[in-house]
Design a protein around this motif. Structure first.
Motif, PDB file in Angstrom:
ATOM      1  N   VAL A 247      30.128  34.851   5.476  1.00 56.29           N
ATOM      2  CA  VAL A 247      30.884  34.462   6.667  1.00 56.29           C
ATOM      3  C   VAL A 247      32.281  33.994   6.275  1.00 56.29           C
ATOM      4  CG1 VAL A 247      31.007  32.765   8.545  1.00 56.29           C
ATOM      5  CG2 VAL A 247      28.846  33.939   8.057  1.00 56.29           C
ATOM      6  N   ILE A 248      32.371  33.172   5.227  1.00 58.21           N
ATOM      7  CA  ILE A 248      33.675  32.693   4.766  1.00 58.21           C
ATOM      8  C   ILE A 248      34.563  33.871   4.371  1.00 58.21           C
ATOM      9  CG2 ILE A 248      34.849  31.442   2.906  1.00 58.21           C
ATOM     10  CD1 ILE A 248      32.560  29.414   2.997  1.00 58.21           C
ATOM     11  N   GLN A 249      34.009  34.799   3.607  1.00 62.14           N
ATOM     12  CA  GLN A 249      34.795  35.961   3.173  1.00 62.14           C
ATOM     13  C   GLN A 249      35.310  36.764   4.359  1.00 62.14           C
ATOM     14  OE1 GLN A 249      35.943  36.794   0.296  1.00 62.14           O
ATOM     15  NE2 GLN A 249      34.887  35.280  -0.955  1.00 62.14           N
ATOM     16  N   GLU A 250      34.495  36.913   5.397  1.00 62.40           N
ATOM     17  CA  GLU A 250      34.911  37.716   6.539  1.00 62.40           C
ATOM     18  C   GLU A 250      35.930  36.972   7.413  1.00 62.40           C
ATOM     19  OE1 GLU A 250      31.710  39.573   8.626  1.00 62.40           O
ATOM     20  OE2 GLU A 250      30.850  40.429   6.800  1.00 62.40           O
ATOM     21  N   ILE A 251      35.840  35.645   7.458  1.00 65.25           N
ATOM     22  CA  ILE A 251      36.865  34.862   8.164  1.00 65.25           C
ATOM     23  C   ILE A 251      38.211  35.016   7.438  1.00 65.25           C
ATOM     24  CG2 ILE A 251      37.658  32.524   8.696  1.00 65.25           C
ATOM     25  CD1 ILE A 251      34.743  31.792   9.255  1.00 65.25           C
ATOM     26  N   LEU A 252      38.179  34.897   6.109  1.00 66.25           N
ATOM     27  CA  LEU A 252      39.416  35.044   5.340  1.00 66.25           C
ATOM     28  C   LEU A 252      39.970  36.460   5.467  1.00 66.25           C
ATOM     29  CD1 LEU A 252      38.629  33.061   2.046  1.00 66.25           C
ATOM     30  CD2 LEU A 252      39.612  32.254   4.199  1.00 66.25           C
ATOM     31  N   SER A 253      39.080  37.442   5.468  1.00 67.63           N
ATOM     32  CA  SER A 253      39.527  38.833   5.619  1.00 67.63           C
ATOM     33  C   SER A 253      40.206  39.037   6.966  1.00 67.63           C
ATOM     34  CB  SER A 253      38.325  39.773   5.487  1.00 67.63           C
ATOM     35  OG  SER A 253      38.711  41.108   5.715  1.00 67.63           O
ATOM     36  N   TYR A 254      39.677  38.395   8.005  1.00 69.42           N
ATOM     37  CA  TYR A 254      40.265  38.498   9.341  1.00 69.42           C
ATOM     38  C   TYR A 254      41.697  37.962   9.328  1.00 69.42           C
ATOM     39  CZ  TYR A 254      40.885  37.726  14.374  1.00 69.42           C
ATOM     40  OH  TYR A 254      41.364  37.729  15.660  1.00 69.42           O
ATOM     41  N   VAL A 255      41.894  36.826   8.664  1.00 71.87           N
ATOM     42  CA  VAL A 255      43.233  36.224   8.595  1.00 71.87           C
ATOM     43  C   VAL A 255      44.160  37.091   7.748  1.00 71.87           C
ATOM     44  CG1 VAL A 255      44.558  34.215   7.815  1.00 71.87           C
ATOM     45  CG2 VAL A 255      42.351  33.886   8.957  1.00 71.87           C
ATOM     46  N   LEU A 256      43.675  37.508   6.588  1.00 69.64           N
ATOM     47  CA  LEU A 256      44.515  38.233   5.640  1.00 69.64           C
ATOM     48  C   LEU A 256      44.892  39.634   6.123  1.00 69.64           C
ATOM     49  CD1 LEU A 256      42.702  37.149   2.361  1.00 69.64           C
ATOM     50  CD2 LEU A 256      45.023  36.542   3.019  1.00 69.64           C
ATOM     51  N   THR A 257      44.101  40.210   7.017  1.00 67.41           N
ATOM     52  CA  THR A 257      44.407  41.556   7.509  1.00 67.41           C
ATOM     53  C   THR A 257      45.173  41.537   8.821  1.00 67.41           C
ATOM     54  OG1 THR A 257      42.205  41.667   8.551  1.00 67.41           O
ATOM     55  CG2 THR A 257      42.451  42.635   6.352  1.00 67.41           C
ATOM     56  N   GLY A 258      45.706  40.361   9.190  1.00 67.78           N
ATOM     57  CA  GLY A 258      46.612  40.303  10.332  1.00 67.78           C
ATOM     58  C   GLY A 258      46.104  39.599  11.557  1.00 67.78           C
ATOM     59  N   GLY A 259      44.876  39.058  11.512  1.00 73.37           N
ATOM     60  CA  GLY A 259      44.374  38.328  12.664  1.00 73.37           C
ATOM     61  C   GLY A 259      45.142  37.051  12.934  1.00 73.37           C
ATOM     62  N   ALA A 260      45.717  36.484  11.865  1.00 72.78           N
ATOM     63  CA  ALA A 260      46.535  35.270  11.965  1.00 72.78           C
ATOM     64  C   ALA A 260      47.382  35.187  10.708  1.00 72.78           C
ATOM     65  CB  ALA A 260      45.665  34.037  12.133  1.00 72.78           C
ATOM     66  N   ASP A 261      48.346  34.255  10.718  1.00 70.59           N
ATOM     67  CA  ASP A 261      49.180  34.051   9.533  1.00 70.59           C
ATOM     68  C   ASP A 261      48.624  32.941   8.648  1.00 70.59           C
ATOM     69  OD1 ASP A 261      51.177  35.917  10.479  1.00 70.59           O
ATOM     70  OD2 ASP A 261      51.749  34.372  11.917  1.00 70.59           O
ATOM     71  N   GLU A 262      47.832  32.074   9.249  1.00 71.73           N
ATOM     72  CA  GLU A 262      47.392  30.873   8.526  1.00 71.73           C
ATOM     73  C   GLU A 262      46.054  30.419   9.101  1.00 71.73           C
ATOM     74  OE1 GLU A 262      50.076  27.256   7.087  1.00 71.73           O
ATOM     75  OE2 GLU A 262      49.576  27.077   9.210  1.00 71.73           O
ATOM     76  N   LEU A 263      45.186  29.892   8.239  1.00 75.40           N
ATOM     77  CA  LEU A 263      43.890  29.366   8.659  1.00 75.40           C
ATOM     78  C   LEU A 263      43.938  27.843   8.634  1.00 75.40           C
ATOM     79  CD1 LEU A 263      40.900  29.812   9.378  1.00 75.40           C
ATOM     80  CD2 LEU A 263      40.411  29.815   6.923  1.00 75.40           C
ATOM     81  N   ALA A 264      43.648  27.221   9.774  1.00 71.33           N
ATOM     82  CA  ALA A 264      43.674  25.762   9.875  1.00 71.33           C
ATOM     83  C   ALA A 264      42.275  25.206   9.628  1.00 71.33           C
ATOM     84  CB  ALA A 264      44.171  25.331  11.251  1.00 71.33           C
ATOM     85  N   LEU A 265      42.144  24.356   8.623  1.00 71.00           N
ATOM     86  CA  LEU A 265      40.860  23.716   8.324  1.00 71.00           C
ATOM     87  C   LEU A 265      40.858  22.336   8.965  1.00 71.00           C
ATOM     88  CD1 LEU A 265      40.592  24.790   4.587  1.00 71.00           C
ATOM     89  CD2 LEU A 265      39.669  25.937   6.620  1.00 71.00           C
ATOM     90  N   ALA A 266      40.984  22.298  10.279  1.00 71.43           N
ATOM     91  CA  ALA A 266      41.111  21.037  11.007  1.00 71.43           C
ATOM     92  C   ALA A 266      39.760  20.355  11.144  1.00 71.43           C
ATOM     93  CB  ALA A 266      41.702  21.291  12.395  1.00 71.43           C
ATOM     94  N   GLY A 267      39.704  19.093  10.722  1.00 71.54           N
ATOM     95  CA  GLY A 267      38.498  18.312  10.876  1.00 71.54           C
ATOM     96  C   GLY A 267      37.414  18.584   9.854  1.00 71.54           C
ATOM     97  N   PHE A 268      37.646  19.512   8.930  1.00 78.02           N
ATOM     98  CA  PHE A 268      36.625  19.843   7.940  1.00 78.02           C
ATOM     99  C   PHE A 268      36.556  18.762   6.861  1.00 78.02           C
ATOM    100  CE2 PHE A 268      37.015  24.029   9.770  1.00 78.02           C
ATOM    101  CZ  PHE A 268      35.766  24.592   9.598  1.00 78.02           C
TER     102      PHE A 268
END
Length: 227
Positions: free
Chosen positions: A107-128
């Motif tokens: 799941v982590i790898q696919e979240i990062l892949s989503y961001v890295l392939t253009g889904g977003a510019d940055e991943l916010a780890l808010a509250g983690f």
């Protein structure tokens, strides 16, 4: 992935609760908290619902993702927030991925892949929490620029206790000096600071009522200074 809608929220309830019972988690990832957050902020933030399933079709993970635009000078950054975060109004804590443990790395790898392939510019780890953040940060490809952001200052209290219990010694000299300066200024104006720990329910409720009133006064004061 599903787009946000009232129907999606209704369909999400049973799936989320089933996963919650399987994986555990904190109050801030529980359905009562998440459903209330969706009711209040969902129509504005329109979070996507990402669902992972096992080979036999059983849900093994579910994550809310809100991609919001943030201005930094002349630049606009699309920042992806996970679960009940991103609204700049509520301080969610103990955030975590709602995921069956053995599927977490996938799941982590696919979240990062989503961001890295253009889904977003940055991943916010808010509250983690730090351990959960580090697990995600350590999975970030070394060949890529760090594209994550965290608002979670973390103190390992167990390590502080093992090293003698002196929290101030773990801080930088500059931070220690600022804290002591603030403590002196407070004492000069209000007297020595005291720590009160209510030991019964009545005392805890009285303290909570006092904090609520203090928050209301602070909100009114801040509002009166806005132009």
């Amino acid at each position: 992935m599903r787009a946000f809608s009232a129907k999606t929220v209704s369909e999400l309830e049973h799936l989320w609760i089933d996963l919650e019972e399987t994986t555990g988690g904190s109050f801030f990832s529980s359905w009562p908290w998440v459903s209330t957050w969706l009711e209040v902020f969902g129509p504005r933030l329109k979070p996507e619902v990402h669902i992972w399933r096992s080979a036999d079709g059983i849900p093994v993970a579910c994550v809310l993702m809100s991609v919001l635009r943030r201005k930094f000078g002349p630049f606009t950054v699309r920042r992806a927030f996970l679960n009940a975060t991103g609204e700049d109004a509520v301080a969610s804590e103990h955030n975590a991925l709602l995921c069956v443990p053995r599927y977490r790395d996938r799941v982590i790898q696919e979240i990062l892949s989503y961001v890295l392939t253009g889904g977003a510019d940055e991943l916010a780890l808010a509250g983690f929490s730090a351990p959960e953040s580090l697990r995600i940060v350590n999975a970030w490809p070394s060949s890529q620029l760090n594209g994550y952001w965290s608002d979670g200052p973390y103190v390992d209290l167990a390590e502080i206790r093992r090293s003698g219990g002196d929290y101030l010694a773990a801080l930088s000299p500059n931070t220690r000096a600022q804290l002591r300066r603030s403590e002196r200024a407070y004492s000069e104006e209000h007297g020595p600071a005291e720590v009160e720990i209510p030991t019964d329910l009545e005392g805890q409720r009285a303290l909570l009522a006092h904090l609520i009133e203090l928050d209301r006064k602070s909100t009114r004061l801040n509002s009166s200074h806005q132009i």
